[in-house]
Write a protein that holds these residues in place. Sequence first.
Motif, PDB file in Angstrom:
ATOM      1  N   LEU A 144      -1.942  12.453  34.268  1.00  0.00           N
ATOM      2  CA  LEU A 144      -3.099  13.188  33.751  1.00  0.00           C
ATOM      3  C   LEU A 144      -2.788  13.795  32.384  1.00  0.00           C
ATOM      4  O   LEU A 144      -3.571  13.669  31.441  1.00  0.00           O
ATOM      5  CB  LEU A 144      -3.521  14.283  34.730  1.00  0.00           C
ATOM      6  CG  LEU A 144      -4.666  15.180  34.251  1.00  0.00           C
ATOM      7  CD1 LEU A 144      -5.952  14.385  34.146  1.00  0.00           C
ATOM      8  CD2 LEU A 144      -4.839  16.357  35.191  1.00  0.00           C
ATOM      9  N   LEU A 145      -1.635  14.446  32.271  1.00  0.00           N
ATOM     10  CA  LEU A 145      -1.255  15.070  31.012  1.00  0.00           C
ATOM     11  C   LEU A 145      -1.020  14.026  29.921  1.00  0.00           C
ATOM     12  O   LEU A 145      -1.427  14.224  28.768  1.00  0.00           O
ATOM     13  CB  LEU A 145      -0.014  15.940  31.204  1.00  0.00           C
ATOM     14  CG  LEU A 145      -0.223  17.178  32.087  1.00  0.00           C
ATOM     15  CD1 LEU A 145       1.099  17.900  32.316  1.00  0.00           C
ATOM     16  CD2 LEU A 145      -1.241  18.120  31.473  1.00  0.00           C
ATOM     17  N   ALA A 146      -0.388  12.903  30.275  1.00  0.00           N
ATOM     18  CA  ALA A 146      -0.153  11.837  29.290  1.00  0.00           C
ATOM     19  C   ALA A 146      -1.484  11.254  28.810  1.00  0.00           C
ATOM     20  O   ALA A 146      -1.666  11.013  27.609  1.00  0.00           O
ATOM     21  CB  ALA A 146       0.723  10.745  29.890  1.00  0.00           C
ATOM     22  N   ILE A 171      -2.418  18.441  38.745  1.00  0.00           N
ATOM     23  CA  ILE A 171      -2.184  18.240  37.321  1.00  0.00           C
ATOM     24  C   ILE A 171      -0.793  17.618  37.234  1.00  0.00           C
ATOM     25  O   ILE A 171       0.216  18.300  37.395  1.00  0.00           O
ATOM     26  CB  ILE A 171      -2.266  19.566  36.549  1.00  0.00           C
ATOM     27  CG1 ILE A 171      -3.670  20.151  36.673  1.00  0.00           C
ATOM     28  CG2 ILE A 171      -1.875  19.359  35.101  1.00  0.00           C
ATOM     29  CD1 ILE A 171      -3.841  21.509  36.049  1.00  0.00           C
ATOM     30  N   ASP A 172      -0.760  16.294  37.042  1.00  0.00           N
ATOM     31  CA  ASP A 172       0.499  15.576  37.062  1.00  0.00           C
ATOM     32  C   ASP A 172       0.767  14.892  35.725  1.00  0.00           C
ATOM     33  O   ASP A 172      -0.008  15.003  34.776  1.00  0.00           O
ATOM     34  CB  ASP A 172       0.529  14.565  38.218  1.00  0.00           C
ATOM     35  CG  ASP A 172      -0.642  13.596  38.183  1.00  0.00           C
ATOM     36  OD1 ASP A 172      -1.418  13.620  37.202  1.00  0.00           O
ATOM     37  OD2 ASP A 172      -0.788  12.821  39.132  1.00  0.00           O
ATOM     38  N   ARG A 173       1.882  14.198  35.647  1.00  0.00           N
ATOM     39  CA  ARG A 173       2.299  13.551  34.407  1.00  0.00           C
ATOM     40  C   ARG A 173       1.270  12.534  33.893  1.00  0.00           C
ATOM     41  O   ARG A 173       0.957  12.552  32.698  1.00  0.00           O
ATOM     42  CB  ARG A 173       3.666  12.892  34.590  1.00  0.00           C
ATOM     43  CG  ARG A 173       4.240  12.430  33.273  1.00  0.00           C
ATOM     44  CD  ARG A 173       5.626  11.860  33.395  1.00  0.00           C
ATOM     45  NE  ARG A 173       6.446  12.687  34.250  1.00  0.00           N
ATOM     46  CZ  ARG A 173       7.530  12.270  34.885  1.00  0.00           C
ATOM     47  NH1 ARG A 173       7.916  11.034  34.757  1.00  0.00           N
ATOM     48  NH2 ARG A 173       8.222  13.071  35.645  1.00  0.00           N
ATOM     49  N   ALA A 203      -4.421  12.767  28.786  1.00  0.00           N
ATOM     50  CA  ALA A 203      -5.094  13.777  27.965  1.00  0.00           C
ATOM     51  C   ALA A 203      -4.466  13.840  26.572  1.00  0.00           C
ATOM     52  O   ALA A 203      -5.173  13.952  25.563  1.00  0.00           O
ATOM     53  CB  ALA A 203      -5.018  15.138  28.646  1.00  0.00           C
ATOM     54  N   LEU A 204      -3.150  13.733  26.516  1.00  0.00           N
ATOM     55  CA  LEU A 204      -2.450  13.752  25.235  1.00  0.00           C
ATOM     56  C   LEU A 204      -2.840  12.545  24.386  1.00  0.00           C
ATOM     57  O   LEU A 204      -3.167  12.683  23.200  1.00  0.00           O
ATOM     58  CB  LEU A 204      -0.941  13.777  25.466  1.00  0.00           C
ATOM     59  CG  LEU A 204      -0.071  13.842  24.220  1.00  0.00           C
ATOM     60  CD1 LEU A 204      -0.254  15.185  23.525  1.00  0.00           C
ATOM     61  CD2 LEU A 204       1.381  13.647  24.589  1.00  0.00           C
TER      62      LEU A 204
END
Length: 145
Positions: free
Chosen positions: A84-86, A80-82, A88-89
Amino acid sequence: MRAAWGFLCGLVFGLGLVISGMSDPAKVLNFLDVAGSWDPSLAFVMGGATLTAFIGYRLVWRRNTPVLEPAFDIPQNRRIDRPLLAGALLFGIGWGIGGFCPGPAWTALPLLAPGTLIFLPAMLAGLWLGARIKSGRRPGGPGTA
């Protein structure tokens, strides 16, 4: 044969979205509006999809190989890296603003609603831009056609 099965699966998915009303962004936005005119029907659609996927995965994982491929294509990256989070956001923000995620947006395209006609090109541009950034080529930089 694989393309025909893919088309059939996509058709069933699209019909499910249309029948459940999920191709209407107002329905999605009403689900997100918990303080106003909240519509819980999306939760039932998601619950049905989760149950169907749960059963489907249990059946598929009993097989040694998939029906149309020589082996299962399972992602190896579990971080779960940046990025992926960006992603998803951005997906969540776009979904909340537009009331669409990609599947329902495509099923709503024949309606020619202005929101759909804005959302789909913006989504495709975002996909193109994301692929360019991921490949290390900057938009408008060297290697641009």
